[in-house]
Motif scaffolding. Structure first.
Motif, mmCIF file in Angstrom:
data_model
loop_
_atom_site.group_PDB
_atom_site.id
_atom_site.type_symbol
_atom_site.label_atom_id
_atom_site.label_comp_id
_atom_site.label_asym_id
_atom_site.label_seq_id
_atom_site.Cartn_x
_atom_site.Cartn_y
_atom_site.Cartn_z
ATOM 1 N N LEU A 179 0.815 -1.203 0.000
ATOM 2 C CA LEU A 179 0.000 0.000 0.000
ATOM 3 C C LEU A 179 0.857 1.265 0.000
ATOM 4 C CD1 LEU A 179 -2.778 -1.104 2.496
ATOM 5 C CD2 LEU A 179 -3.107 -0.539 0.082
ATOM 6 N N THR A 180 1.942 1.244 0.746
ATOM 7 C CA THR A 180 2.835 2.401 0.778
ATOM 8 C C THR A 180 3.466 2.625 -0.593
ATOM 9 O OG1 THR A 180 3.326 2.068 3.123
ATOM 10 C CG2 THR A 180 4.880 3.408 1.877
ATOM 11 N N ARG A 181 3.874 1.523 -1.221
ATOM 12 C CA ARG A 181 4.462 1.629 -2.560
ATOM 13 C C ARG A 181 3.450 2.188 -3.552
ATOM 14 N NH1 ARG A 181 6.832 -3.705 -5.435
ATOM 15 N NH2 ARG A 181 4.605 -4.195 -5.483
ATOM 16 N N GLN A 182 2.195 1.722 -3.467
ATOM 17 C CA GLN A 182 1.161 2.225 -4.364
ATOM 18 C C GLN A 182 0.928 3.717 -4.158
ATOM 19 O OE1 GLN A 182 1.075 -0.340 -6.615
ATOM 20 N NE2 GLN A 182 -1.101 0.074 -6.816
ATOM 21 N N LEU A 183 0.892 4.151 -2.906
ATOM 22 C CA LEU A 183 0.659 5.558 -2.606
ATOM 23 C C LEU A 183 1.747 6.458 -3.187
ATOM 24 C CD1 LEU A 183 -0.546 5.427 1.115
ATOM 25 C CD2 LEU A 183 -1.850 6.335 -0.819
ATOM 26 N N ASN A 184 2.970 5.917 -3.271
ATOM 27 C CA ASN A 184 4.108 6.735 -3.675
ATOM 28 C C ASN A 184 4.622 6.409 -5.078
ATOM 29 O OD1 ASN A 184 4.870 8.351 -1.099
ATOM 30 N ND2 ASN A 184 4.443 6.286 -0.376
ATOM 31 N N ASP A 185 3.819 5.696 -5.851
ATOM 32 C CA ASP A 185 4.208 5.323 -7.209
ATOM 33 C C ASP A 185 3.644 6.351 -8.190
ATOM 34 O OD1 ASP A 185 4.424 4.204 -9.769
ATOM 35 O OD2 ASP A 185 4.252 2.170 -8.987
ATOM 36 N N PRO A 186 4.501 7.104 -8.859
ATOM 37 C CA PRO A 186 3.988 8.127 -9.786
ATOM 38 C C PRO A 186 3.188 7.542 -10.940
ATOM 39 C CG PRO A 186 6.362 7.840 -10.045
ATOM 40 C CD PRO A 186 5.973 7.104 -8.809
ATOM 41 N N TYR A 187 3.501 6.307 -11.359
ATOM 42 C CA TYR A 187 2.754 5.706 -12.460
ATOM 43 C C TYR A 187 1.336 5.330 -12.035
ATOM 44 C CZ TYR A 187 6.787 5.602 -15.549
ATOM 45 O OH TYR A 187 7.838 5.963 -16.352
ATOM 46 N N VAL A 188 1.144 5.003 -10.766
ATOM 47 C CA VAL A 188 -0.209 4.751 -10.268
ATOM 48 C C VAL A 188 -1.033 6.034 -10.379
ATOM 49 C CG1 VAL A 188 -1.581 4.189 -8.225
ATOM 50 C CG2 VAL A 188 0.480 2.875 -8.734
ATOM 51 N N ARG A 189 -0.448 7.155 -9.972
ATOM 52 C CA ARG A 189 -1.161 8.437 -10.061
ATOM 53 C C ARG A 189 -1.416 8.819 -11.521
ATOM 54 N NH1 ARG A 189 2.657 9.706 -6.014
ATOM 55 N NH2 ARG A 189 3.901 10.990 -7.416
ATOM 56 N N MET A 190 -0.422 8.624 -12.375
ATOM 57 C CA MET A 190 -0.580 8.968 -13.779
ATOM 58 C C MET A 190 -1.652 8.110 -14.444
ATOM 59 S SD MET A 190 3.468 9.405 -14.696
ATOM 60 C CE MET A 190 3.261 9.493 -16.473
ATOM 61 N N ALA A 191 -1.720 6.829 -14.073
ATOM 62 C CA ALA A 191 -2.727 5.939 -14.646
ATOM 63 C C ALA A 191 -4.135 6.400 -14.273
ATOM 64 C CB ALA A 191 -2.489 4.506 -14.179
ATOM 65 N N LYS A 192 -4.308 6.782 -13.015
ATOM 66 C CA LYS A 192 -5.615 7.273 -12.573
ATOM 67 C C LYS A 192 -5.998 8.539 -13.327
ATOM 68 C CE LYS A 192 -5.486 5.378 -7.886
ATOM 69 N NZ LYS A 192 -5.405 5.709 -6.437
ATOM 70 N N GLU A 193 -5.038 9.433 -13.493
ATOM 71 C CA GLU A 193 -5.306 10.703 -14.183
ATOM 72 C C GLU A 193 -5.647 10.480 -15.651
ATOM 73 O OE1 GLU A 193 -1.757 12.901 -13.510
ATOM 74 O OE2 GLU A 193 -2.153 13.229 -11.370
ATOM 75 N N ALA A 194 -5.002 9.473 -16.283
ATOM 76 C CA ALA A 194 -5.204 9.234 -17.719
ATOM 77 C C ALA A 194 -6.375 8.296 -18.000
ATOM 78 C CB ALA A 194 -3.926 8.648 -18.319
ATOM 79 N N GLY A 195 -6.922 7.675 -16.953
ATOM 80 C CA GLY A 195 -8.035 6.767 -17.159
ATOM 81 C C GLY A 195 -7.634 5.344 -17.502
ATOM 82 N N TRP A 196 -6.342 5.021 -17.322
ATOM 83 C CA TRP A 196 -5.904 3.640 -17.550
ATOM 84 C C TRP A 196 -6.281 2.807 -16.329
ATOM 85 C CZ3 TRP A 196 -5.249 3.719 -22.368
ATOM 86 C CH2 TRP A 196 -4.442 4.641 -23.031
ATOM 87 N N ARG A 197 -6.603 1.547 -16.558
ATOM 88 C CA ARG A 197 -7.039 0.689 -15.455
ATOM 89 C C ARG A 197 -5.893 0.209 -14.570
ATOM 90 N NH1 ARG A 197 -11.800 -3.181 -17.982
ATOM 91 N NH2 ARG A 197 -13.125 -1.466 -18.727
ATOM 92 N N SER A 198 -4.686 0.302 -15.060
ATOM 93 C CA SER A 198 -3.535 -0.113 -14.256
ATOM 94 C C SER A 198 -2.297 0.645 -14.699
ATOM 95 C CB SER A 198 -3.286 -1.624 -14.392
ATOM 96 O OG SER A 198 -2.841 -1.928 -15.704
ATOM 97 N N ARG A 199 -1.311 0.717 -13.796
ATOM 98 C CA ARG A 199 -0.043 1.356 -14.126
ATOM 99 C C ARG A 199 0.678 0.595 -15.231
ATOM 100 N NH1 ARG A 199 4.546 -0.344 -12.529
ATOM 101 N NH2 ARG A 199 5.437 1.614 -11.782
ATOM 102 N N ALA A 200 0.325 -0.689 -15.421
ATOM 103 C CA ALA A 200 0.972 -1.511 -16.445
ATOM 104 C C ALA A 200 0.740 -0.952 -17.850
ATOM 105 C CB ALA A 200 0.476 -2.953 -16.365
ATOM 106 N N ALA A 201 -0.288 -0.126 -18.008
ATOM 107 C CA ALA A 201 -0.532 0.478 -19.321
ATOM 108 C C ALA A 201 0.707 1.209 -19.822
ATOM 109 C CB ALA A 201 -1.716 1.435 -19.244
ATOM 110 N N PHE A 202 1.443 1.843 -18.912
ATOM 111 C CA PHE A 202 2.625 2.601 -19.320
ATOM 112 C C PHE A 202 3.755 1.684 -19.795
ATOM 113 C CE2 PHE A 202 0.431 5.642 -16.562
ATOM 114 C CZ PHE A 202 0.376 6.725 -17.420
ATOM 115 N N LYS A 203 3.780 0.451 -19.312
ATOM 116 C CA LYS A 203 4.794 -0.491 -19.797
ATOM 117 C C LYS A 203 4.564 -0.776 -21.282
ATOM 118 C CE LYS A 203 4.924 -2.769 -15.287
ATOM 119 N NZ LYS A 203 4.715 -4.052 -14.570
ATOM 120 N N LEU A 204 3.301 -1.017 -21.651
ATOM 121 C CA LEU A 204 3.007 -1.269 -23.066
ATOM 122 C C LEU A 204 3.236 -0.025 -23.903
ATOM 123 C CD1 LEU A 204 2.050 -3.073 -25.335
ATOM 124 C CD2 LEU A 204 -0.322 -2.494 -24.723
ATOM 125 N N ILE A 205 2.846 1.135 -23.383
ATOM 126 C CA ILE A 205 3.079 2.386 -24.121
ATOM 127 C C ILE A 205 4.569 2.550 -24.407
ATOM 128 C CG2 ILE A 205 3.059 4.905 -23.883
ATOM 129 C CD1 ILE A 205 0.379 4.553 -22.337
#
Length: 223
Positions: free
Chosen positions: A29-55
């Motif tokens: 949970l701490t890692r999720q709170l402090n993961d910039p890709y988690v925040r970016m995924a929420k802002e962009a409407g992606w369902r998971s931070r993994a979207a950025f790996k494919l991008i």
């Protein structure tokens, strides 16, 4: 290259309460709170931070093109499927397949099933209305905590995904899957080098630094 924002220093967040949570749960949970890709995924409407790996893989290897037919194995929760839909456009077809029930992704066909089953393989091909141009997988097995065992399990899963790809890909198609760094995938590498024109590896920036995950990308399927 899509990167995490650099101005995250000093923004570290701690859990408000750890009561009732295991140590592992607190760390996650701490890692999720402090993961910039988690925040970016929420802002962009992606369902998971993994979207950025494919991008990032697509930016490097140009895997997704308008009009392509794409299969996303182990698609839940749908981040990779979303990216594929956005990049192949209305003329393309994207099929997401997972053992788990999954919420619909606009523009994609979502199937619940097992890619190792012939009936489900036929369902995928029917939904594509032809052979695939790209088979991709971000699947990972449940980890045991024993590095050698976990490595062997993800290689075995990658081999199964490769077998599926070899059956459904059109000539010239591509395959991308997740592995862990290590030496147990030699046989899989030999198969890919024999069946594809080019085989390359990458660790997207969105992969966590402490993760041993590595992606293998094979292009130019020989049929």
């Amino acid at each position: 290259m899509t990167k995490a924002p650099s101005n995250t220093r000093g923004l570290y967040q701690r859990l408000r309460t750890a009561e009732g949570r295991s140590t592992a749960s607190q760390r996650w949970l701490t890692r999720q709170l402090n993961d910039p890709y988690v925040r970016m995924a929420k802002e962009a409407g992606w369902r998971s931070r993994a979207a950025f790996k494919l991008i990032q893989l697509d930016e490097k290897f140009h895997l997704l093109k308008p009009g392509m037919r794409v299969v996303d194995l182990g698609a839940a929760p749908g981040g990779w499927t979303q990216v594929a839909v956005a990049r192949v456009g209305e003329r393309g077809k994207v099929v997401g397949l997972d053992l788990l029930e999954m919420d619909p992704v606009p523009g994609a066909t979502i199937l619940q099933g097992d890619f190792q089953e012939e009936a489900d393989e036929r369902r995928v091909l029917e939904a594509l209305d032809g052979q695939a141009d790209l088979v991709m997988s971000d699947m990972a097995p449940n980890t045991t905590g024993h590095a050698a065992t976990d490595h062997l399990r993800i290689v075995a899963l990658g081999e199964l995904a490769l077998d599926f790809a070899l059956r459904v890909l059109a000539p010239g198609g591509a395959f991308a899957t997740k592995l862990f760094q290590g030496g147990a995938q030699t046989e899989m590498q030999v198969t890919m080098k024999n069946r594809f024109a080019q085989v390359r590896h990458a660790k997207p920036e969105a992969s966590r630094k402490d993760s041993s995950e590595l992606y293998v990308v094979a292009t130019g399927f020989k049929g």
